[in-house]
Scaffold this motif. Sequence first.
Motif, PDB file in Angstrom:
ATOM      1  N   ASN A  76      33.125  68.589  42.598  1.00 12.44           N
ATOM      2  CA  ASN A  76      33.577  67.188  42.551  1.00 12.44           C
ATOM      3  C   ASN A  76      33.134  66.485  41.280  1.00 12.44           C
ATOM      4  OD1 ASN A  76      34.436  67.662  45.121  1.00 12.44           O
ATOM      5  ND2 ASN A  76      32.827  66.501  46.138  1.00 12.44           N
ATOM      6  N   ASN A  77      32.621  67.241  40.325  1.00 12.68           N
ATOM      7  CA  ASN A  77      32.027  66.586  39.151  1.00 12.68           C
ATOM      8  C   ASN A  77      33.033  66.099  38.119  1.00 12.68           C
ATOM      9  OD1 ASN A  77      29.312  66.487  39.780  1.00 12.68           O
ATOM     10  ND2 ASN A  77      29.039  68.640  39.269  1.00 12.68           N
ATOM     11  N   PHE A  78      34.140  66.763  38.019  1.00  9.73           N
ATOM     12  CA  PHE A  78      35.170  66.358  37.061  1.00  9.73           C
ATOM     13  C   PHE A  78      34.630  66.104  35.651  1.00  9.73           C
ATOM     14  CE2 PHE A  78      37.121  65.673  41.164  1.00  9.73           C
ATOM     15  CZ  PHE A  78      38.396  66.178  40.969  1.00  9.73           C
ATOM     16  N   CYS A  79      33.953  67.089  35.107  1.00 10.71           N
ATOM     17  CA  CYS A  79      33.618  67.031  33.683  1.00 10.71           C
ATOM     18  C   CYS A  79      34.967  66.975  32.957  1.00 10.71           C
ATOM     19  CB  CYS A  79      32.839  68.278  33.269  1.00 10.71           C
ATOM     20  SG  CYS A  79      31.296  68.474  34.181  1.00 10.71           S
ATOM     21  N   THR A  80      35.055  66.169  31.907  1.00 12.93           N
ATOM     22  CA  THR A  80      36.392  65.858  31.372  1.00 12.93           C
ATOM     23  C   THR A  80      37.098  67.040  30.698  1.00 12.93           C
ATOM     24  OG1 THR A  80      35.292  65.001  29.399  1.00 12.93           O
ATOM     25  CG2 THR A  80      35.981  63.384  31.062  1.00 12.93           C
ATOM     26  N   TYR A  81      36.347  68.110  30.401  1.00 18.50           N
ATOM     27  CA  TYR A  81      36.955  69.282  29.759  1.00 18.50           C
ATOM     28  C   TYR A  81      37.401  70.328  30.770  1.00 18.50           C
ATOM     29  CZ  TYR A  81      32.175  70.626  30.749  1.00 18.50           C
ATOM     30  OH  TYR A  81      30.991  70.824  31.403  1.00 18.50           O
ATOM     31  N   CYS A  82      36.990  70.181  32.037  1.00 15.96           N
ATOM     32  CA  CYS A  82      36.980  71.335  32.944  1.00 15.96           C
ATOM     33  C   CYS A  82      38.138  71.354  33.938  1.00 15.96           C
ATOM     34  CB  CYS A  82      35.648  71.361  33.692  1.00 15.96           C
ATOM     35  SG  CYS A  82      35.475  72.822  34.721  1.00 15.96           S
ATOM     36  N   ILE A  83      38.725  72.518  34.087  1.00 11.42           N
ATOM     37  CA  ILE A  83      39.884  72.698  34.965  1.00 11.42           C
ATOM     38  C   ILE A  83      39.473  73.051  36.400  1.00 11.42           C
ATOM     39  CG2 ILE A  83      40.214  75.189  34.473  1.00 11.42           C
ATOM     40  CD1 ILE A  83      43.084  72.659  34.510  1.00 11.42           C
TER      41      ILE A  83
ATOM     42  N   GLY B  98      28.340  79.802  43.565  1.00 14.40           N
ATOM     43  CA  GLY B  98      29.173  78.623  43.754  1.00 14.40           C
ATOM     44  C   GLY B  98      29.360  77.954  42.414  1.00 14.40           C
ATOM     45  N   GLN B  99      30.370  77.112  42.287  1.00 13.63           N
ATOM     46  CA  GLN B  99      30.583  76.392  41.026  1.00 13.63           C
ATOM     47  C   GLN B  99      29.456  75.396  40.807  1.00 13.63           C
ATOM     48  OE1 GLN B  99      33.440  77.199  42.891  1.00 13.63           O
ATOM     49  NE2 GLN B  99      33.768  78.719  41.309  1.00 13.63           N
ATOM     50  N   ASN B 100      28.894  74.928  41.902  1.00 14.23           N
ATOM     51  CA  ASN B 100      27.901  73.869  41.829  1.00 14.23           C
ATOM     52  C   ASN B 100      26.914  74.059  42.979  1.00 14.23           C
ATOM     53  OD1 ASN B 100      26.759  71.503  41.065  1.00 14.23           O
ATOM     54  ND2 ASN B 100      28.454  70.196  41.696  1.00 14.23           N
TER      55      ASN B 100
ATOM     56  N   VAL C 270      23.775  72.932  30.028  1.00 15.25           N
ATOM     57  CA  VAL C 270      23.588  71.583  29.492  1.00 15.25           C
ATOM     58  C   VAL C 270      24.850  71.122  28.762  1.00 15.25           C
ATOM     59  CG1 VAL C 270      22.470  72.388  27.355  1.00 15.25           C
ATOM     60  CG2 VAL C 270      22.028  70.086  28.171  1.00 15.25           C
ATOM     61  N   GLN C 271      25.593  72.048  28.196  1.00 15.53           N
ATOM     62  CA  GLN C 271      26.869  71.850  27.482  1.00 15.53           C
ATOM     63  C   GLN C 271      26.714  71.267  26.080  1.00 15.53           C
ATOM     64  OE1 GLN C 271      29.017  73.427  29.054  1.00 15.53           O
ATOM     65  NE2 GLN C 271      28.681  73.163  31.239  1.00 15.53           N
ATOM     66  N   SER C 272      25.894  70.215  25.935  1.00 13.12           N
ATOM     67  CA  SER C 272      25.704  69.600  24.612  1.00 13.12           C
ATOM     68  C   SER C 272      24.333  68.933  24.583  1.00 13.12           C
ATOM     69  CB  SER C 272      26.796  68.559  24.383  1.00 13.12           C
ATOM     70  OG  SER C 272      26.459  67.736  23.270  1.00 13.12           O
TER      71      SER C 272
HETATM   72 FE1  SF4 Z   1      31.661  70.353  35.393  1.00 14.66          FE
HETATM   73 FE2  SF4 Z   1      30.891  72.857  36.176  1.00 14.66          FE
HETATM   74 FE3  SF4 Z   1      32.233  71.260  37.873  1.00 14.66          FE
HETATM   75 FE4  SF4 Z   1      33.491  72.274  35.727  1.00 14.66          FE
HETATM   76  S1  SF4 Z   1      32.655  73.441  37.477  1.00 14.66           S
HETATM   77  S2  SF4 Z   1      33.636  70.144  36.507  1.00 14.66           S
HETATM   78  S3  SF4 Z   1      31.810  72.288  34.197  1.00 14.66           S
HETATM   79  S4  SF4 Z   1      30.168  70.877  37.002  1.00 14.66           S
END
Ligand code: SF4
Length: 432
Positions: free
Chosen positions: A149-156, A191-193, A257-259
Amino acid sequence: MNVYDSHRIGSILKNLGYTPTSSIAQADLVIFNTCHIREKAAEKVFSDLGRLKIIKDERSANGLDTIIGLVGCVVQAEDEEIARRVPFVDFATGPLTYHRLPEILQKVSKDRETTIIDTEFPAESKFDFLPQNTSMGGASFLAIQEGCNNFCTYCIVPYTRGVETSRPINDIISEAKILVAEGSVEINLLGQNVNSFHGIDQSGKERNLAYLLRELAEIDGLKRIRYTTSYPADVDQDLIECHRDLPQLMPYLHLPVQSGSDKILKAMNRRHSRGQYLDIVGKLKDARKDLQFSSDFIVGFPGETDSDFEDTLDLVNKVKFCQAFSFKYSRRAGTPAAIMPNQVAENIKKERLNILQNLLSSHQLSFNKESIGKIMPVLFDIKGRHKGELIGRTPYMQNLHAEIGKDFCNKIVNVKVIEATVNSLSGIVEGK
Ligand code: SF4
Ligand code: 5AD
């Protein structure tokens, strides 16, 4: 996660009477399990399919039918593309519906003309319908959570794996016990998270990852526990204390951390700053002195300047990751970052990736070199290239090669490290 999904798909196919072959020309059924996280991974599927089409046609000329299927996130994101670009594919199913493979294959056998596509986000959990998970050897994967549910802006991922769902505690514990009974001494919770896990226990109460880890640590014969991937902002005190209290919890944590730039982290919609990340790393290290970290990095996110990139290098020099995965930012259609202004030029991304990877490798090499002369417990589970050689993993997730013979496969053995390179160690078995 895809390795795990493929393992589960293998069990479904085994139950349907299929046996694996190492020769693709002999295969009556070929399934590609696909990844959509970056453009390169997604495009690879289409080129692999082009090659497979030639084999399918050759087999067809000899009177042999070949069923081709696609599973995974590419299907979820590009179902229309699939129907248009690779119409010879017989079926395509997203990552949340592959438990329906038996029905899908039945439909395929009745209708060899249409491509059957299933991209539903189902109400049911696939885990309730899959065959029993089986051990993968000394170390097994166990999915405890899926989606994000995080919706990092780059992530599909939130668009392909859907919203976060956690499996019930009891299901996980009984699956873990079966894996251990089948010979696994290590379980990697997936898990993704994973650290936003909130599975219900027997009484219907929601429990966190720390609770689950403590329950798993009670299982006799389960010697190593890992979990991946964690979201920094969701590392709570309970989890930190698990690293202090549970010797089974391995001293290696993948914490992306990504950046290292606050401006970029904000634009990425990450719920942590650079300072908060360093703070969490510090607290975890205080809890377990030998804990080592790995991370994911994205370079060339829209708007990333030289100075933002310097901040990333600086953070890397502070944490000194023992391993890392780093990528050029890849525009994913439908995500907010894909349409952000100030996209970074490809040559700059390439240059930054090169600089970052050199730095990460230098830290990784130093860490590996520090292992020389130490005696470490290694779980061997892969055959090496040379006769009698096995490859295993140290507690810190380093690959270690040793010539010790197949009797040690799937066992934890004390090994003295004698050599180290960036990517692996070699050693000799103590007392041999
Ligand atoms: Fe962010 Fe990871 Fe979720 Fe992608 S899977 S939206 S990178 S936390
Ligand atoms: N471009 C580059 N890397 C990405 N990741 C996720 N989305 C993208 C993207 N659009 C990376 C992140 C994540 C890892 C699994 O893949 O670093 O942690």
